[in-house]
Design a protein around this motif. Structure first.
Motif, short mmCIF file in Angstrom:
data_model
loop_
_atom_site.label_atom_id
_atom_site.label_comp_id
_atom_site.label_asym_id
_atom_site.label_seq_id
_atom_site.Cartn_x
_atom_site.Cartn_y
_atom_site.Cartn_z
N ALA A 1 35.89 32.87 54.47
CA ALA A 1 34.60 32.85 54.01
C ALA A 1 34.24 33.90 53.25
O ALA A 1 33.80 34.03 51.94
CB ALA A 1 33.46 32.42 54.75
N LEU A 2 34.50 34.98 53.54
CA LEU A 2 34.44 36.49 52.96
C LEU A 2 35.40 36.56 51.62
O LEU A 2 34.99 36.96 50.46
CB LEU A 2 34.78 37.57 53.73
N GLU A 3 36.42 36.26 51.87
CA GLU A 3 37.34 36.14 50.78
C GLU A 3 37.11 35.38 49.49
O GLU A 3 37.62 35.78 48.50
CB GLU A 3 38.97 36.00 51.27
N THR A 4 36.54 34.28 49.69
CA THR A 4 36.08 33.28 48.71
C THR A 4 35.12 33.97 47.93
O THR A 4 34.70 33.54 46.77
CB THR A 4 35.57 32.04 49.18
N ARG A 5 34.32 35.19 48.52
CA ARG A 5 33.38 35.85 47.75
C ARG A 5 33.99 37.31 47.42
O ARG A 5 33.12 38.06 46.58
CB ARG A 5 32.31 36.31 48.62
N GLY A 6 35.45 37.50 47.08
CA GLY A 6 35.87 38.35 46.70
C GLY A 6 35.95 39.63 47.53
O GLY A 6 36.28 40.93 47.02
N LEU A 7 35.86 39.47 48.62
CA LEU A 7 35.75 40.68 49.90
C LEU A 7 37.02 40.66 50.72
O LEU A 7 37.30 39.35 51.41
CB LEU A 7 34.64 40.69 50.80
N LYS A 8 37.87 41.50 50.58
CA LYS A 8 39.11 41.73 51.38
C LYS A 8 38.74 41.87 52.85
O LYS A 8 38.31 42.78 53.18
CB LYS A 8 40.20 42.57 51.03
#
Length: 641
Positions: free
Chosen positions: A536-543
Motif C-alpha cells: 500500500a505504501l509503495e503504491t504511494r511512491g514510498l519505499k
C-alpha cells in the motif's frame, strides 16, 4: 532559558538606587555596571507588577510604573543596539498593556525579566572580553547619553577609558578622544589639552545646542562635532569616521614630473602614473587618491584621459588637477578637471587634500551602512528557544537553517553574505552568528518548503555553489523540539548533500537520487499485515522495509549512519524481543527522534499506554484493527512533511 518566577524569589529592592552619574572612575567596567543598574531598576518595576498579580490575582491599581519601565527598556535597548532584549522588553509591554492580568501572564513577565538579565550578562561579557582595535578616551560626566555612547563605541571594537573630569595619563596614545562640551569653559580647555597631549588622536566633541559660546570657542580644537541628542550609533559612527580620516594615507598620482613634487609634499605619498590605462584606473580607484596632470606636453591626450577617468564608475569621484596653462581652462572643465591652475604647490594642494578628505569621509560612511545586525549566538539561541516554545504551544511551524561557509571564504564574499543575512529576512525572523563560519536563521511561521525556497534564492544570488557553501534546513517539530536537535538535523542533511555533491541548499527530508534507503521501516510480528502495508505504501511512491522482531530492529536502527535512517518508523507495541515502547525509548535516548517520525501501532486500548507512547516521543498512535487507507494517509503525511 531561565524559569525562576517572582513567586519563588525575594521581592526586588525598591529603595532609591545610588547616584548613577558615576564617580569619575577610569574603569570601563564601572560604565557597564551603571548600565546594568539602570536596567535592573526598570526590571524591578516589572517584577513588582508580576508579584502583585501572583499574590492577588489582579493587576495593581496603578500599572503605569511597570508599563513605563517596559517601554523605557525597549527604547534603551534600541539605543544600545541590543535587538534581542529589546524584543523581550517589547513583549513585556504587550503583556502589560493588552493581556489579562492573571497567573500565566505574571509568570511570563517574570520569565522575561530573567531572560533580559541573561542577555545583558551575555552582552557585557562580549564587550569586556573582546580585544578592541583602538583606545578611546571618553571625557565627561557619567550621564545616560555618555555611558550609552561608550557602550556603542565598545560594541564597535574600541577599548574605552572613561574619565569624568580630566585628561588622564594613558599608557598608550588613544585613537580618539570624545569630549563632553558642558556649560563651562573647562570643556574647551580639556579639548585643547587633548589636542596638544595626543596630536595623532581624533578629537570629537559632544555638544548641547544651547552651549553656542562653548562650541564656538572649542570648534578649532576638534576634528568633529556631534550634537548630544544624536543617537549613540550615529555618535559612534562619527568617532570611527574621525579616526579613519586621521589615519587615512593620501596619495597623489602624477602624470609628468613626479620627482619635483615628491620632494616638496609631506602630507601625501606621491607616485608616478603607470603607463597602462588599466593600471592607472586601478591606482586611482581608492577614495584617498588624486590625479595631477602636467598637460603642457600632450594637450589632446590628457583631455581624453581625464574624460575616461570621469566615465569609469570606480574613478568618477577622483579629484583631477591640471597644472597646465589658463588658456586651456574651458576645455579642461569640459573634460572634468576639478582644479585648473598654474599656481604654486602651496595654493592648490590644500584644495586637493580637502577634496580627498571629503571623498574619504563619504566612502567610509557608505562602507559602514548596515542592516539591523546579526545576533551573537548566546542571544540568538535564547531567542530561538523562546520562539520554539511558543511555536509548540501554538502548533506553528518554525524552520531552522544552518548556513555553513568554508574558513577560506574571501572576506569580501563573507561581508556580502552577512549584509544579505542582515536585511533579507523579516523582522520576526532571528539571525545569529554561531562562530566557526556558521550562521543560523530561524524563520518563524515558515514550513520547511518555504524556508527552502527563500534560502535557495539567497544561495543563488550569492553563488554558493562556486564557494562551496552549504545550507541545511530543519523544521519544528518534525526534526526536533529544541534548537540543538534542529541544528543537528540541519547539519546532518548539509553534510549528506556535501558528500553526495548535492544541491547547496537542502531540507532535512532530502535524499540523493541513487540512495536506496527505505522511506518507511515497519516493525511488526505479523508478516501478512506488514506485506499489505508495504504494498500500500509503495503504491504511494514510498519505499518500505519490514522487520518482525525487536532485536533485528534495534541492530538495524542503531547500526545505521544518520544518512541511512528512514523518514518514518512504524512500531508495533507487542513486538517480540524488544517491544515497541522500549525501542521508542532507545530512540529518544539516542536523540534520534528529531530526525525520524514514529507511528505506534497498538492493540491495547488502555489510555495509560497511549499516553506513555506520546510522552516518549511518538508522533502518532494508531489502534488495531485499522483501515489501510487511514494508515497510508497518516504515514504519507509524516514522510512528506
Amino acid at each position: 532559558m531561565a524559569g525562576t518566577t517572582s513567586a519563588t524569589r525575594p521581592l526586588p529592592d525598591t529603595t532609591p538606587a545610588a547616584d548613577l552619574r558615576g564617580d569619575g572612575s577610569t574603569s570601563s567596567t564601572a560604565t557597564w555596571e551603571r548600565i546594568r543598574a539602570r536596567v535592573e531598576r526598570q526590571l524591578a518595576q516589572i517584577e513588582l507588577h508580576a508579584h502583585h498579580v501572583l499574590e492577588t490575582g489582579r493587576a495593581p491599581e496603578d500599572s503605569t510604573p511597570a508599563i513605563d519601565a517596559a517601554r523605557s527598556l525597549t527604547n534603551g535597548f534600541r539605543q544600545l543596539d541590543l535587538p534581542a532584549p529589546a524584543a523581550l522588553a517589547r513583549r513585556a509591554t504587550d503583556l502589560l498593556t493588552r493581556a489579562p492580568a492573571n497567573v500565566q501572564t505574571a509568570i511570563e513577565l517574570a520569565s522575561l525579566t530573567d531572560d533580559v538579565r541573561d542577555l545583558i550578562a551575555i552582552a557585557i561579557a562580549e564587550v569586556t572580553t573582546t580585544d578592541g582595535e583602538g583606545l578611546v578616551l571618553v571625557v565627561g560626566p557619567s550621564t545616560v547619553q555618555v555611558d550609552t555612547t561608550s557602550w556603542m563605541l565598545a560594541r564597535r571594537g574600541h577599548r574605552i577609558v572613561h574619565d569624568a573630569s580630566a585628561l588622564p595619563t594613558l599608557g598608550e596614545p588613544p585613537a580618539a578622544i570624545l569630549v563632553y562640551l558642558g556649560p563651562t569653559a573647562d570643556a574647551a580647555n580639556v579639548a585643547r589639552a587633548a589636542r596638544l597631549a595626543y596630536p595623532d588622536a581624533a578629537v570629537v566633541g559632544l555638544h548641547d545646542a544651547a552651549n553656542v559660546e562653548i562650541v564656538a570657542v572649542v570648534a578649532s580644537s576638534l576634528h568633529a562635532l556631534v550634537a548630544l541628542d544624536e543617537t549613540p550609533a550615529a555618535i559612534g559612527l562619527e568617532v570611527d569616521r574621525a579616526i579613519a580620516l586621521r589615519r587615512a594615507q593620501y596619495t597623489i598620482v602624477v602624470s609628468g614630473d613626479a620627482d619635483d613634487l615628491r620632494g616638496r609634499i609631506s602630507t601625501a605619498t606621491v607616485e608616478p602614473a603607470p603607463d597602462g590605462l588599466d593600471e592607472l584606473l586601478h591606482s586611482l580607484q581608492r577614495p584617498t587618491t588624486a590625479f595631477v596632470i602636467d598637460d603642457q606636453f600632450d594637450t589632446v591626450g590628457v583631455l581624453h584621459l581625464a574624460s575616461t577617468i570621469r566615465a569609469v564608475p570606480r574613478t568618477r569621484t577622483t579629484p583631477i588637477v591640471s597644472l597646465g596653462r589658463h588658456s586651456r581652462a574651458e576645455r579642461g572643465r569640459l573634460a572634468g578637471y576639478d582644479v585648473i591652475c598654474a599656481k604654486p604647490l602651496e595654493e592648490w594642494l590644500p584644495m586637493v587634500l580637502e577634496r580627498l578628505r571629503t571623498a574619504a569621509a563619504a566612502a567610509f560612511t557608505a562602507s559602514t551602512a548596515s542592516g539591523r545586525g546579526i545576533h551573537a549566538w548566546g542571544a540568538a539561541q535564547l531567542l530561538i528557544d523562546r520562539a520554539l516554545v511558543g511555536a509548540l504551544r501554538m502548533s506553528s511551524p518554525v524552520s531552522l537553517a544552518l548556513v555553513k561557509v568554508p574558513g577560506d571564504l574571501p572576506a569580501a564574499i563573507r561581508a556580502t553574505l552577512e549584509e544579505t543575512l542582515e536585511v533579507e529576512f523579516r523582522r520576526n525572523d532571528i539571525v545569529g552568528a554561531r562562530g566557526d563560519g556558521e550562521y543560523v536563521v530561524a524563520l518563524q511561521g515558515a514550513p520547511r518548503h518555504i524556508a527552502l525556497q527563500r534560502l535557495t534564492e539567497v544561495a543563488t544570488r550569492l553563488h554558493f555553489d562556486e564557494h562551496h557553501c552549504r545550507i541545511g534546513i530543519a523544521q519544528l517539530p518534525q526534526d526536533g523540539r529544541s534548537a540543538t536537535e534542529l541544528l543537528i538535523a540541519a547539519d546532518s542533511v548539509a553534510e549528506r548533500a556535501r558528500q553526495a555533491d548535492g544541491p547547496a541548499v537542502t531540507g532535512s527530508n532530502w535524499r540523493p537520487e541513487n540512495e536506496t534507503v527505505a522511506d518507511v521501516l515497519i516493525v511488526d510480528p505479523d508478516e501478512i499485515l506488514t506485506s499489505v502495508m508495504r504494498v500500500a505504501l509503495e503504491t504511494r511512491g514510498l519505499k518500505a522495509e519490514s522487520l518482525h522482531n525487536g532485536h533485528d530492529a534495534y541492530e538495524r536502527l542503531f547500526g545505521l549512519t544518520t544518512a541511512s535512517l528512514p523518514r518514518v518508523i512504524v512500531l508495533e507495541t507487542d513486538t517480540p524481543g524488544i517491544d515497541g515502547l522500549q525501542l521508542l525509548e532507545h530512540l529518544r535516548r539516542a536523540s534520534l527522534l528529531g530526525r525520524v517520525r514514529v507511528l505506534l501501532l497498538t492493540s491495547r486500548s488502555r489510555e495509560a499506554d497511549v499516553r506513555r507512547a506520546l510522552e516518549l516521543g511518538a508522533d502518532d498512535v494508531v489502534s488495531k484493527p485499522f483501515l489501510t487507507s487511514l494508515f497510508v494517509h497518516r504515514v504519507t503525511r509524516m514522510a512528506t512533511a
